[in-house]
Design an enzyme around this catalytic site. Structure first.
Site, PDB file in Angstrom:
ATOM      1  CB  CYS A   4      27.592 -21.022  -2.190  1.00  0.00           C
ATOM      2  SG  CYS A   4      27.952 -19.387  -2.887  1.00  0.00           S
ATOM      3  CB  CYS A  62      25.054 -21.411  -5.419  1.00  0.00           C
ATOM      4  SG  CYS A  62      24.660 -19.728  -4.877  1.00  0.00           S
ATOM      5  CB  CYS A 110      24.378 -17.654  -0.389  1.00  0.00           C
ATOM      6  SG  CYS A 110      24.464 -18.871  -1.733  1.00  0.00           S
ATOM      7  CB  CYS A 151      37.220 -20.453  -8.044  1.00  0.00           C
ATOM      8  SG  CYS A 151      38.227 -19.167  -8.823  1.00  0.00           S
ATOM      9  CG  HIS A 194      38.351 -15.282  -4.360  1.00  0.00           C
ATOM     10  ND1 HIS A 194      39.023 -16.181  -3.556  1.00  0.00           N
ATOM     11  CD2 HIS A 194      38.230 -15.882  -5.578  1.00  0.00           C
ATOM     12  CE1 HIS A 194      39.299 -17.266  -4.250  1.00  0.00           C
ATOM     13  NE2 HIS A 194      38.838 -17.110  -5.479  1.00  0.00           N
ATOM     14  CG  HIS A 208     109.366 -68.199 -19.735  1.00  0.00           C
ATOM     15  ND1 HIS A 208     108.360 -68.914 -20.340  1.00  0.00           N
ATOM     16  CD2 HIS A 208     109.619 -68.829 -18.551  1.00  0.00           C
ATOM     17  CE1 HIS A 208     108.018 -69.934 -19.569  1.00  0.00           C
ATOM     18  NE2 HIS A 208     108.773 -69.901 -18.475  1.00  0.00           N
ATOM     19  CB  CYS A 230      42.046 -20.469  -6.682  1.00  0.00           C
ATOM     20  SG  CYS A 230      40.358 -20.259  -6.067  1.00  0.00           S
ATOM     21  CB  CYS A 249      41.693 -15.893  -6.880  1.00  0.00           C
ATOM     22  SG  CYS A 249      41.251 -17.180  -8.080  1.00  0.00           S
ATOM     23  CB  CYS A 272      27.596 -16.384  -5.033  1.00  0.00           C
ATOM     24  SG  CYS A 272      25.950 -16.450  -4.313  1.00  0.00           S
ATOM     25  CB  CYS A 321     104.775 -68.747 -20.158  1.00  0.00           C
ATOM     26  SG  CYS A 321     105.203 -67.338 -21.210  1.00  0.00           S
TER      27      CYS A 321
END
EC number: 3.4.19.12
Length: 731
Positions: free
Chosen positions: A57, A77, A60, A68, A90, A592, A71, A94, A81, A338
């Site tokens: 994570c 977790c 933590c 995510c 972020h 010819h 991104c 992101c 968080c 010819c």
């Protein structure tokens, strides 16, 4: 009472929900404050031979597999968080990864770099810098010439040291696998294993725990901030990639503040050390990517021209220089044949073809079980070499419609038209036997190497002044001799002079998106080994013939008519065959054909169907020639213009001086040329069958509807037309 009870219960539940939400927010704020003060990067020690594959994570550092959704670069977790990390910043970095369909990779960017010292081994470097980077390279190599090398197993060591400085806010991009994205924090290990030419580099984002990894390891100390490093796929494919080696003491300018050293020895261990301040985020993987060889596919890399050639150039040179003895022989006239007899005589004394046929190289490998023009022609040549004369070409002329659909036995046809059909038929046979395919393979058959050359076409739009140039494949030259032209040199000078495209001949300008007045100029870019020059004696307006004498030399120097006269290649051509059209009324409906042939001993002979007479060179030079065949003194190298998609290919017809002829317009390609794909299977004619009016033709070949658009050789089929061809600007 019931209504009051329900109302009270609803209010009580609402109060409970609000109370729980307040408690949750207080706990979340407390946790956030605690983590902001207490979380510190930890030092991770390496040991053993394996590394944990557990994702961590981003907040933590608890093991997790959820990442995510936008991104794809960080993992959490729990939703708490994720919210906490989002509020920390972020949300500013992101963004959805960019997907590259060609490489099938995601490209993600939003990292900053500052003060990193990385040492790792390398045998070569390829630079892809974005901004504010300075690279200094010192190479100790066997050669100082810049070149492209292919990384191979057990290749010789290349000693060089590279210095890379990187400042803050360096914005870079890196590929991320669609299936793998591994993140670690606080610790980075970089290992490179070089075994049999393979390079293995993996940089990962590590968590707050011990990890293990195979191969050579390196320790990195990190303080005061997280270190974000993405997982990189293995680089074993480097042995199949090309890398660019810079010459000694080369340098490229980019600004920076940290150093990256690349030792020359493959067995040296990588050492990574980093000192970062508060708020710093960096990606060592992106730094490494500056020194990775560029990934290249087989489609993007031009393959060797020798591998694509249909006919061995070494064998062609031997055949071209081979002195095979063949005495002149007569051919029986089977009724208005010819024109065919004269052309077959010229082909029989064309050096590469005669050596190829006498040695029986085609019949030994021919896959055709039915009639084959090349096999029948070879059989005819072998009979002639045995001393038989005159010979009957009945096995060839009885299948005239297989050579040209409009040809037929007993009809009077044009010699130039039959020559084009015969060469086209041979080309189709050689293409079916060719081991390679593609435009360059089509141009490197025995026929392509013998008759193929290149013109340089330049067109300038008079409205927008836009200029374009393109090389064009030529198989022969048709030049005009009307007006005051009295020699071949004057006809070639007019052919290479500027011509104004106006009226019905206007040029379609891609920039103006309309037909505009333009100036056009054609020059010879690369002369063919066998140069066929056709003097346009037949007039399309009144079906008459220009019977005036045209002087032509025994030795022809085409350097004044080349696009680059200062180029080292100045080919000189020797006359070896002349086709003459004899007539009594100066019309194209009667006459010819006879031909004059020079043997390898330098003796000239006049061949009139079954009759063969020795003549002097002076007699030949005084004849009213219709077609002139010149042989180059030495074969030219394989063309550098072969097989390019940006190149136009056409079988050549000439540009006339007259301005009243109609041109075929092609607006999509900024051209006046037709489109016919040679590989389509319907090979009607490699050359234009209508740019010169037949001298002995019937309504099948002399009708006004079949007369040529002289500007680009009429509506003749071309070798390989590129519909998406683009003009190239020039000065």
């Amino acid at each position: 009472m019931m209504l009051v009870f329900l109302l009270i219960r609803r209010q009580w539940r609402s109060a409970s929900v609000r109370r729980e939400e307040v408690i949750r927010l207080i706990a979340l704020a407390t946790e956030e404050s605690y983590l902001a003060e207490e979380v510190r990067p930890a030092t991770v020690d390496y040991g053993g031979d394996s590394v944990s594959d557990v994702y961590r994570c981003a907040v933590c550092l608890y093991p997790t597999t959820t990442r995510c959704s936008q991104c794809k670069s960080v993992r959490y977790c729990s939703s708490k968080c994720q919210i906490l990390h989002w509020r920390r910043g972020h949300k500013e970095e992101c963004r959805s990864p960019d997907y590259d369909e060609e490489k099938e990779e995601y490209v993600q960017s939003d990292y900053d770099a500052k003060e990193s010292n990385v040492d790792f081994p390398s045998r070569g470097t390829a630079y892809e810098s974005s901004s504010n980077v300075s690279v200094d390279v010192a190479c100790d190599m066997s050669t100082s010439r810049p070149s492209i090398h292919k990384v191979q197993p057990r290749s010789e060591a290349v000693d060089f040291t590279t210095s890379l400085n990187i400042k803050d806010n360096l914005y870079e991009t890196r590929p991320l696998s669609r299936k793998k994205s591994r993140n670690r924090t606080d610790k980075v290990e970089s290992a490179s294993n070089y075994s049999k030419g393979k390079t293995d580099a993996k940089l990962r984002k590590l968590g707050n725990q011990n990890s293990r990894r195979s191969g050579d390891s390196a320790n990195m100390s990190i303080s005061d901030q997280f270190l974000s490093v993405g997982f990189e796929e293995e680089m074993n494919a480097l042995k199949h990639e090309r890398i660019t080696s810079e010459p000694s003491s080369a340098s490229a300018a980019m600004s920076s503040s940290s150093t990256l050293l690349l030792p020359s020895k493959a067995n040296s261990k990588p050492k990574v050390s980093q000192a970062s301040s508060s708020g710093l985020k960096t990606s060592v993987q992106k730094v490494v990517q500056h020194f990775r060889p560029p990934q290249s596919s087989k489609k993007s890399q031009p393959s060797s021209s020798i591998d694509e050639m249909s006919f061995s150039y070494e064998l062609f040179v031997k055949l071209y220089c081979d002195r095979v003895e063949l005495q002149p022989f007569g051919l029986v006239n089977l009724g208005n044949s010819c024109y065919a007899n004269a052309v077959l005589q010229c082909l029989a004394f064309t050096r590469p073809l005669i050596s190829y046929l006498i040695r029986g190289l085609h019949s030994k490998t021919c896959r055709k079980k039915s009639w084959c023009f090349v096999c029948e022609f070879e059989h005819l040549i072998l009979k002639a070499r045995g001393g038989e004369s005159p010979l009957s070409p009945i096995k060839i002329l009885s299948k005239l419609q297989k050579i040209g659909k409009h040809l037929g036995p007993g009809k009077e046809e044009d010699a130039h038209e039959f020559l084009r059909c015969a060469v086209d038929t041979m080309q189709s046979v050689f293409l079916k036997e060719a081991p390679a395919a593609g435009p360059f393979a089509e141009e490197t058959t025995l026929v392509g190497l013998t008759f193929g050359g290149y013109l340089h076409s330049k067109i300038k739009c008079m409205a927008c002044l836009h200029k374009s140039e393109r090389p064009e494949l030529m198989m022969d030259l048709t030049v005009e001799i009307d007006g005051d032209i009295g020699s071949l040199e004057e006809a070639l000078a007019q052919f290479t002079a500027y011509e104004v495209l106006d009226g019905e001949n206007r040029y379609f300008c891609g920039r103006c998106k309309s037909y505009q007045k333009a100036k056009k100029k054609l020059m010879i870019l690369e002369g063919p080994n066998i140069l066929t020059v056709v003097l346009k004696r037949f007039q399309s307006d009144n079906f008459g013939k220009l019977s005036k004498p045209i002087h032509f030399p025994e030795l022809l120097d085409i350097s004044p008519y080349m696009s680059d006269p200062n180029h080292g290649d100045h080919p000189v051509y020797s006359l070896y065959a002349v086709v003459v059209h004899l007539d009594a009324m100066s019309t194209l409906f009667s006459g010819h054909y006879v031909c004059y042939i020079k043997t390898l001993d330098g003796d000239w002979f006049k061949i009139d169907d079954s009759n063969v007479f020795p003549v002097q060179l002076e007699t030949v030079l005084l004849e009213g020639a219709y077609m002139l065949l010149y042989a180059r003194d030495s074969p030219r190298p394989v063309s550098k213009n072969g097989g390019r998609k940006s190149k136009q290919r056409r079988n050549l017809a000439a540009i006339p001086s007259r301005k009243g002829n109609k041109k075929q317009r092609d607006g999509d390609n900024n051209s006046l040329l037709p489109r016919v794909d040679w590989s389509s299977g319907s090979l009607s004619s490699m050359f234009s069958s209508s740019d010169t009016t037949s001298s002995c033709s019937t309504k099948d070949s002399s009708g006004i509807e079949n007369l040529s658009d002289y500007l680009f050789g009429g509506v003749e089929p071309v070798w390989k037309w590129d519909r998406h061809n683009k003009s190239q600007t020039f000065d």
